[in-house]
Scaffold this motif. Structure first.
Motif, PDB file in Angstrom:
ATOM      1  N   ARG A  36       0.844  -1.188   0.000  1.00 56.99           N
ATOM      2  CA  ARG A  36       0.000   0.000   0.000  1.00 56.99           C
ATOM      3  C   ARG A  36       0.882   1.241   0.000  1.00 56.99           C
ATOM      4  NH1 ARG A  36      -5.351  -0.634   2.061  1.00 56.99           N
ATOM      5  NH2 ARG A  36      -5.793  -2.752   2.796  1.00 56.99           N
ATOM      6  N   PHE A  37       0.330   2.326  -0.491  1.00 60.30           N
ATOM      7  CA  PHE A  37       0.981   3.604  -0.275  1.00 60.30           C
ATOM      8  C   PHE A  37       0.769   3.980   1.195  1.00 60.30           C
ATOM      9  CE2 PHE A  37       0.464   3.772  -4.864  1.00 60.30           C
ATOM     10  CZ  PHE A  37       1.666   4.312  -5.261  1.00 60.30           C
ATOM     11  N   PRO A  38       1.754   4.578   1.838  1.00 59.64           N
ATOM     12  CA  PRO A  38       1.584   4.900   3.264  1.00 59.64           C
ATOM     13  C   PRO A  38       0.415   5.847   3.494  1.00 59.64           C
ATOM     14  CG  PRO A  38       3.547   5.953   2.354  1.00 59.64           C
ATOM     15  CD  PRO A  38       3.068   4.995   1.325  1.00 59.64           C
ATOM     16  N   ALA A  39      -0.333   5.588   4.553  1.00 57.42           N
ATOM     17  CA  ALA A  39      -1.438   6.475   4.919  1.00 57.42           C
ATOM     18  C   ALA A  39      -0.894   7.855   5.262  1.00 57.42           C
ATOM     19  CB  ALA A  39      -2.205   5.887   6.101  1.00 57.42           C
ATOM     20  N   ALA A  40      -1.736   8.860   5.130  1.00 62.10           N
ATOM     21  CA  ALA A  40      -1.291  10.243   5.316  1.00 62.10           C
ATOM     22  C   ALA A  40      -0.664  10.476   6.687  1.00 62.10           C
ATOM     23  CB  ALA A  40      -2.465  11.192   5.105  1.00 62.10           C
ATOM     24  N   LYS A  41      -1.192   9.829   7.712  1.00 62.47           N
ATOM     25  CA  LYS A  41      -0.682  10.052   9.069  1.00 62.47           C
ATOM     26  C   LYS A  41       0.220   8.919   9.551  1.00 62.47           C
ATOM     27  CE  LYS A  41      -4.549  12.959  10.541  1.00 62.47           C
ATOM     28  NZ  LYS A  41      -5.608  13.166  11.564  1.00 62.47           N
ATOM     29  N   GLY A 102      -1.122  12.048  -1.928  1.00 59.23           N
ATOM     30  CA  GLY A 102      -2.463  12.568  -2.128  1.00 59.23           C
ATOM     31  C   GLY A 102      -3.555  11.544  -1.915  1.00 59.23           C
ATOM     32  N   ALA A 103      -4.450  11.434  -2.895  1.00 54.89           N
ATOM     33  CA  ALA A 103      -5.598  10.520  -2.789  1.00 54.89           C
ATOM     34  C   ALA A 103      -5.178   9.053  -2.773  1.00 54.89           C
ATOM     35  CB  ALA A 103      -6.563  10.777  -3.947  1.00 54.89           C
TER      36      ALA A 103
END
Length: 209
Positions: A36-41, A102-103
């Protein structure tokens, strides 16, 4: 330019022959290991050990600036309470956080359109919705390196350190796709007579003592 060398309970200033920026690659968030792409936080991390503290002292960087990216945490399970209560020991550097996806933050790679992933990998000006392109990310890191005029230790995610290497080598941002940089490794960039150099890239921590 001076550095500080620990001597008993005091510090003794000593002249630097060149600027030195030691970069420690933090471990990536679990999201990345799940494709996965890392979550924003999401936070990367580095587990501080007595050996790491000794390494800081060995490199005479305890009195120099310590920099940490805002998307990385330093875990100090064995530190004394007095040490844990001194966050100012590490200076946050917002410009050195990982690329903004981003998204796509938190999204599985397999859930994204294949054509978008191809552009993401091969078009440095492509950016996810509300995110950064590779070129914009590179420019952000390069601007910081251009303005850096001190010696210290940086704790950041591998992508940031690869972007620093790209800036120093004066090559395009896509060189980062050709650089392997393992988590937990150490890189050294030096500047002498106005010129940056890659002195070491992705060295094992045990080789750096």
């Amino acid at each position: 330019m001076t550095k500080t060398v620990l001597s008993g309970d005091g510090v003794t200033p000593e002249r630097f022959h060149s600027l030195q920026l030691w970069c420690v690659a933090a471990f990536l968030p679990d999201d990345v290991k799940q494709a996965r792409f890392p979550a924003a936080k999401a936070k990367g991390f580095y587990l501080s050990t007595p050996a790491f503290t000794q390494w800081l002292r060995h490199k005479n960087r305890v009195g120099a600036k310590r920099l940490i990216a805002p998307d990385v945490v330093l875990e100090c399970p064995q530190a004394a309470d007095s040490e844990k209560q001194k966050p100012s020991l590490w200076q946050p550097e917002p410009a050195l956080q990982d690329r903004n996806y981003g998204a796509w933050c938190g999204q599985k790679l397999s859930d994204l359109p294949a054509e978008d992933l191809v552009q993401f990998l091969h078009q440095p000006d492509f950016s996810p919705l509300m995110g950064e392109s590779l070129n914009v990310f590179q420019a952000r890191v390069s601007d910081w390196v251009s303005g850096w005029n001190d010696c210290g230790v940086l704790l950041a995610r591998p992508a940031v350190i690869k972007a620093i290497a790209a800036h120093v080598l004066q090559v395009g941002s896509q060189i980062s796709h050709r650089l392997d940089l393992d988590e937990g490794t150490v890189s050294l960039f030096t500047r002498h007579a106005g010129q940056w150099r890659v002195r070491r890239l992705g060295a094992l921590f045990t080789d750096e003592r």
